[in-house]
Motif scaffolding. Structure first.
Motif, PDB file in Angstrom:
ATOM      1  N   ALA A  19       1.849   5.376  -0.318  1.00 27.47           N
ATOM      2  CA  ALA A  19       1.438   5.185   1.069  1.00 27.47           C
ATOM      3  C   ALA A  19       1.100   3.724   1.333  1.00 27.47           C
ATOM      4  CB  ALA A  19       0.231   6.074   1.380  1.00 27.47           C
TER       5      ALA A  19
ATOM      6  N   ARG B 209      -2.801  -5.385  -2.878  1.00 32.76           N
ATOM      7  CA  ARG B 209      -3.248  -4.613  -1.726  1.00 32.76           C
ATOM      8  C   ARG B 209      -2.113  -4.320  -0.741  1.00 32.76           C
ATOM      9  NH1 ARG B 209      -8.940  -4.960  -1.341  1.00 32.76           N
ATOM     10  NH2 ARG B 209      -9.663  -4.305  -3.398  1.00 32.76           N
TER      11      ARG B 209
ATOM     12  N   GLU C 243      -1.343   1.900   2.235  1.00 33.30           N
ATOM     13  CA  GLU C 243      -2.791   1.819   2.326  1.00 33.30           C
ATOM     14  C   GLU C 243      -3.293   0.769   1.349  1.00 33.30           C
ATOM     15  OE1 GLU C 243      -4.083   5.757   1.489  1.00 33.30           O
ATOM     16  OE2 GLU C 243      -3.161   6.626   3.289  1.00 33.30           O
ATOM     17  N   ALA C 244      -4.462   0.204   1.627  1.00 33.59           N
ATOM     18  CA  ALA C 244      -4.935  -0.972   0.896  1.00 33.59           C
ATOM     19  C   ALA C 244      -4.991  -0.778  -0.611  1.00 33.59           C
ATOM     20  CB  ALA C 244      -6.308  -1.383   1.429  1.00 33.59           C
ATOM     21  N   ASP C 245      -5.467   0.353  -1.085  1.00 33.84           N
ATOM     22  CA  ASP C 245      -5.632   0.553  -2.523  1.00 33.84           C
ATOM     23  C   ASP C 245      -4.617   1.514  -3.115  1.00 33.84           C
ATOM     24  OD1 ASP C 245      -7.815  -1.171  -2.783  1.00 33.84           O
ATOM     25  OD2 ASP C 245      -9.202   0.374  -2.093  1.00 33.84           O
ATOM     26  N   ALA C 246      -3.574   1.862  -2.339  1.00 35.67           N
ATOM     27  CA  ALA C 246      -2.619   2.875  -2.801  1.00 35.67           C
ATOM     28  C   ALA C 246      -1.825   2.395  -4.011  1.00 35.67           C
ATOM     29  CB  ALA C 246      -1.677   3.265  -1.669  1.00 35.67           C
TER      30      ALA C 246
ATOM     31  N   LEU D  42       0.241  -4.629   5.882  1.00 37.22           N
ATOM     32  CA  LEU D  42       0.330  -3.178   5.768  1.00 37.22           C
ATOM     33  C   LEU D  42       0.561  -2.505   7.118  1.00 37.22           C
ATOM     34  CD1 LEU D  42      -2.482  -2.320   3.194  1.00 37.22           C
ATOM     35  CD2 LEU D  42      -0.041  -1.870   2.928  1.00 37.22           C
ATOM     36  N   SER D  43       0.079  -3.110   8.185  1.00 35.20           N
ATOM     37  CA  SER D  43       0.194  -2.494   9.508  1.00 35.20           C
ATOM     38  C   SER D  43       1.637  -2.341   9.964  1.00 35.20           C
ATOM     39  CB  SER D  43      -0.590  -3.318  10.538  1.00 35.20           C
ATOM     40  OG  SER D  43      -0.083  -4.647  10.603  1.00 35.20           O
TER      41      SER D  43
ATOM     42  N   GLY E 265       5.677   2.771   4.305  1.00 35.11           N
ATOM     43  CA  GLY E 265       5.382   3.177   2.944  1.00 35.11           C
ATOM     44  C   GLY E 265       6.181   2.370   1.951  1.00 35.11           C
TER      45      GLY E 265
END
Length: 343
Positions: free
Chosen positions: A316, A250, A318-321, A302-303, A307
């Motif tokens: 990106a 993630r 993002e959690a599921d990227a 992630l915050s 990227g």
């Protein structure tokens, strides 16, 4: 390829590595010829970095099979090598891959097959980081062009070291090395070949990263962690490249201690932070930070990440990227997890 940190010796079976304990004062070659010497090189810091350690561990199993092709001593070596970092997905992936090959190979052919597989693993490690570097090249072109005024941006390379911790290309620094090769090629051919890339102003952390830049002829400004943090807080650094030790599926990223402070300062300063992340460094069964942590390290959520730059291209934050970019690495469900005695 400008550099190489691990290779087979002239006799075709011993393994030679650059001894990182003597750098940057002295560059020495260390030969390892047994599983015990491989373990000593890992524990003693002769080799550092999950990429290089994993490749050396693969050759360690080849050395074990050469000494005694019976599967029992080979598996004894497997357990000893895996214990050096049980949570490292790259190390476990290499050792499991080697075990699967050796399990189905007749004893008489086991050593030869082990060396072939270790060679393939080393080549894939090299190719993966080179792919990350190629994907980073477009970003470096934009960085080198500056913010519209033609002035190159200042880039912080938060990776210590780079190619020394892999086979020959460092994940976070490969783009810089490729850009410098284009500059060198253009100079050598009088502008006929190579791209006219305006390189960014590079700040490195630590003596080994600085040594790598010197060896490649890349202009840079060396500093320590505190100095880098001050530059980020003052807004001097406009972009950061970070090398991941490992990551969850993630996008939680394990990085060396102190990198978390740099990331938080970059967030406040508005400086983008890019994590250079080979697919092999992702624990696809870890959906959070709990199973990738290690002493003396930081976790980047992630915050704090702008990227990822992976061997399959930018992703990106993002959690599921990452799962979307690597659908062939879908995490196992709880029912599919191996039993404890199979792990």
């Amino acid at each position: 390829m400008r550099h190489q940190s691990i290779w087979l010796a002239d006799d075709g079976w011993g393994v030679e590595v650059i001894d990182q304990t003597g750098l940057p004062a002295q560059c020495q070659i260390r030969r390892v010829a047994s599983v015990g010497e491989v373990l000593g090189a890992i524990v003693g810091g002769v080799v550092r970095g999950p990429g290089l350690i994993s490749v050396l561990a693969g050759y360690g199993l080849a050395l074990a099979a050469r000494r005694d092709p019976d599967i029992v001593p080979v598996m004894t070596a497997w357990h000893a090598l895996s214990a050096t970092d049980p949570r490292c997905p790259r190390l476990r992936g290499v050792l499991d891959r080697m075990r699967e090959v050796l399990d189905v190979t007749p004893p008489a052919e086991r050593a030869h097959r082990a060396y072939m597989e270790a060679d393939a693993i080393a080549a894939e490690e090299l190719a993966g980081n080179l792919a990350i570097g190629r994907h980073a090249m477009g970003m470096l072109r934009r960085v080198g062009a500056g913010g519209g005024d033609g002035k190159p941006q200042t880039l912080l390379l938060a990776a210590e070291p780079g190619w020394l911790s892999s086979v020959g290309w460092g994940a976070a620094s490969a783009g810089l090395f490729l850009a410098q090769e284009q500059v060198d090629l253009r100079r050598a051919t009088g502008g006929v070949l190579g791209e006219d890339i305006a390189p960014p102003q590079v700040v490195t952390i630590g003596p080994l990263a600085a040594w790598e830049m010197v060896e490649a002829g890349i202009p840079h400004s060396p500093c320590d962690l505190d100095g880098a943090l001050d530059l980020v807080r003052r807004g001097v650094v406009e972009r950061l490249f970070v090398a991941a030790i490992r990551a969850s599926a993630r996008g939680d990223v394990l990085v060396p201690a102190g990198t978390g402070d740099l990331a938080r300062a970059a967030k406040v300063a508005g400086a983008p932070l890019h994590v250079c992340l080979p697919a092999a460094a992702i624990n696809w069964q870890a959906l959070g930070p709990g199973t990738i942590t290690a002493p003396g390290t930081d976790i980047l959520p992630l915050s704090l990440i702008t990227g990822f730059i992976t061997d399959r291209g930018p992703v990106a934050a993002e959690a599921d990227a990452l799962l979307d970019r690597f659908p062939d690495h879908e995490p196992m469900s709880i029912g599919e997890l191996p039993a404890a005695n199979d792990a």
